[in-house]
Design an enzyme around this catalytic site. Structure first.
Site, PDB file in Angstrom:
ATOM      1  N   ASN A  12      -2.288  -0.043   7.038  1.00 58.22           N
ATOM      2  CA  ASN A  12      -1.847  -1.363   7.493  1.00 58.22           C
ATOM      3  C   ASN A  12      -0.953  -2.072   6.467  1.00 58.22           C
ATOM      4  OD1 ASN A  12      -3.803  -1.959   5.633  1.00 58.22           O
ATOM      5  ND2 ASN A  12      -5.060  -3.220   6.968  1.00 58.22           N
TER       6      ASN A  12
ATOM      7  N   LYS B 174       0.817  -1.218   0.000  1.00 55.64           N
ATOM      8  CA  LYS B 174       0.000   0.000   0.000  1.00 55.64           C
ATOM      9  C   LYS B 174       0.858   1.279   0.000  1.00 55.64           C
ATOM     10  CE  LYS B 174      -4.066  -2.110   2.174  1.00 55.64           C
ATOM     11  NZ  LYS B 174      -5.094  -1.969   3.229  1.00 55.64           N
TER      12      LYS B 174
ATOM     13  N   TYR C  24     -12.288  -1.446  -4.231  1.00 58.53           N
ATOM     14  CA  TYR C  24     -12.864  -1.691  -2.904  1.00 58.53           C
ATOM     15  C   TYR C  24     -14.390  -1.564  -2.913  1.00 58.53           C
ATOM     16  CZ  TYR C  24      -8.402  -1.916  -0.338  1.00 58.53           C
ATOM     17  OH  TYR C  24      -7.173  -2.292   0.165  1.00 58.53           O
TER      18      TYR C  24
ATOM     19  N   GLU D   1      -9.813  -9.619  -8.089  1.00 61.57           N
ATOM     20  CA  GLU D   1      -8.725  -8.673  -7.778  1.00 61.57           C
ATOM     21  C   GLU D   1      -7.503  -8.884  -8.685  1.00 61.57           C
ATOM     22  OE1 GLU D   1      -8.045  -8.841  -3.540  1.00 61.57           O
ATOM     23  OE2 GLU D   1      -9.965  -7.876  -3.111  1.00 61.57           O
TER      24      GLU D   1
ATOM     25  N   HIS E  12      -2.323  -5.509   1.447  1.00 67.10           N
ATOM     26  CA  HIS E  12      -3.667  -6.057   1.224  1.00 67.10           C
ATOM     27  C   HIS E  12      -3.532  -7.468   0.670  1.00 67.10           C
ATOM     28  CE1 HIS E  12      -7.800  -6.484  -0.239  1.00 67.10           C
ATOM     29  NE2 HIS E  12      -7.265  -6.980  -1.333  1.00 67.10           N
TER      30      HIS E  12
HETATM   31  P1  CMP Z   1      -7.704  -4.299   3.490  1.00 62.56           P
HETATM   32  O1  CMP Z   1      -7.329  -5.685   3.895  1.00 62.56           O
HETATM   33  O2  CMP Z   1      -7.020  -3.705   2.315  1.00 62.56           O
HETATM   34  O3  CMP Z   1      -9.288  -4.227   3.273  1.00 62.56           O
HETATM   35  C1  CMP Z   1     -10.040  -3.053   3.475  1.00 62.56           C
HETATM   36  C2  CMP Z   1      -9.232  -1.948   4.074  1.00 62.56           C
HETATM   37  O4  CMP Z   1      -9.966  -0.901   4.664  1.00 62.56           O
HETATM   38  C3  CMP Z   1      -8.396  -2.501   5.224  1.00 62.56           C
HETATM   39  O5  CMP Z   1      -7.378  -3.332   4.750  1.00 62.56           O
HETATM   40  C4  CMP Z   1      -7.957  -1.221   5.892  1.00 62.56           C
HETATM   41  O6  CMP Z   1      -6.856  -0.614   5.224  1.00 62.56           O
HETATM   42  C5  CMP Z   1      -9.159  -0.291   5.678  1.00 62.56           C
HETATM   43  N1  CMP Z   1      -9.966  -0.106   6.894  1.00 62.56           N
HETATM   44  C6  CMP Z   1     -10.061   1.060   7.551  1.00 62.56           C
HETATM   45  N2  CMP Z   1     -10.898   0.937   8.595  1.00 62.56           N
HETATM   46  C7  CMP Z   1     -11.335  -0.328   8.609  1.00 62.56           C
HETATM   47  C8  CMP Z   1     -12.228  -1.056   9.456  1.00 62.56           C
HETATM   48  N3  CMP Z   1     -12.827  -0.497  10.510  1.00 62.56           N
HETATM   49  N4  CMP Z   1     -12.445  -2.359   9.180  1.00 62.56           N
HETATM   50  C9  CMP Z   1     -11.840  -2.935   8.117  1.00 62.56           C
HETATM   51  N5  CMP Z   1     -10.983  -2.273   7.280  1.00 62.56           N
HETATM   52  C10 CMP Z   1     -10.734  -0.985   7.528  1.00 62.56           C
END
Ligand code: CMP
Length: 140
Positions: A115, A12, A52, A129, A118
């Site tokens: 985070n 990311k 997304y 994806e 992904h």
């Molecule tokens: P990802 O696994 O890429 O899938 C959705 C993304 O939304 C997640 O990682 C986070 O980067 C972001 N995100 C932000 N807030 C939340 C939340 N409360 N729950 C899940 N995903 C979140």
């Protein structure tokens, strides 16, 4: 031996900006994944929304789109047996604070949103994806 499987991974914008994309790639290779496709690109807002789309309507959607289009990302087609589950294991929980020791999100993640990485969560999402970023001929 179980079948080879492919999954989509994203390094990311937070990771690329901090200069840890290489370290994450090394972790991926050392964990036994074969990299079958790799591109660096920057999503525009519409592309981030499309990727997304499953999260549209959630409270964090607008911030997520903003974050994912703030800078370059690296998209990867990863292959190994049980790739979807194994990559999710290597990433750790969505929230870095509750991710297991040694996982990528525990090591490098700074918040639920930022985070680092992904990964697809199931075979049908992996198919969608991977297709979002790679043609079949681009996974070699
Ligand atoms: P990802 O696994 O890429 O899938 C959705 C993304 O939304 C997640 O990682 C986070 O980067 C972001 N995100 C932000 N807030 C939340 C939340 N409360 N729950 C899940 N995903 C979140």
């Amino acid at each position: 031996m179980s079948q080879l499987e492919r999954t989509l991974a994203i390094i990311k914008p937070d990771s690329v900006a901090r200069g840890i994309a290489g370290e994450i790639l090394t972790t991926i290779e050392q964990a036994g994944f074969r990299i079958r496709g790799l591109r660096m690109l920057r999503l525009d807002r519409r592309q981030a929304e499309g990727f997304y789309a499953v999260h549209r309507g959630k409270l964090f959607f607008a911030d997520l789109v903003e974050f994912m289009s703030e800078g370059p990302i690296v998209v990867l087609a990863l292959e190994r047996e049980d790739a979807i589950r194994k990559w999710r294991e290597a990433m750790g929980a969505t929230n870095p604070a509750s991710a297991a020791e040694g996982t990528i999100r525990k090591r490098f993640g700074t918040s639920m949103q930022r985070n680092c990485v992904h990964g697809s969560d199931a075979p049908d999402t992996a198919h969608f994806e991977l297709g979002y970023f790679f043609r079949e001929s681009e996974m070699v």
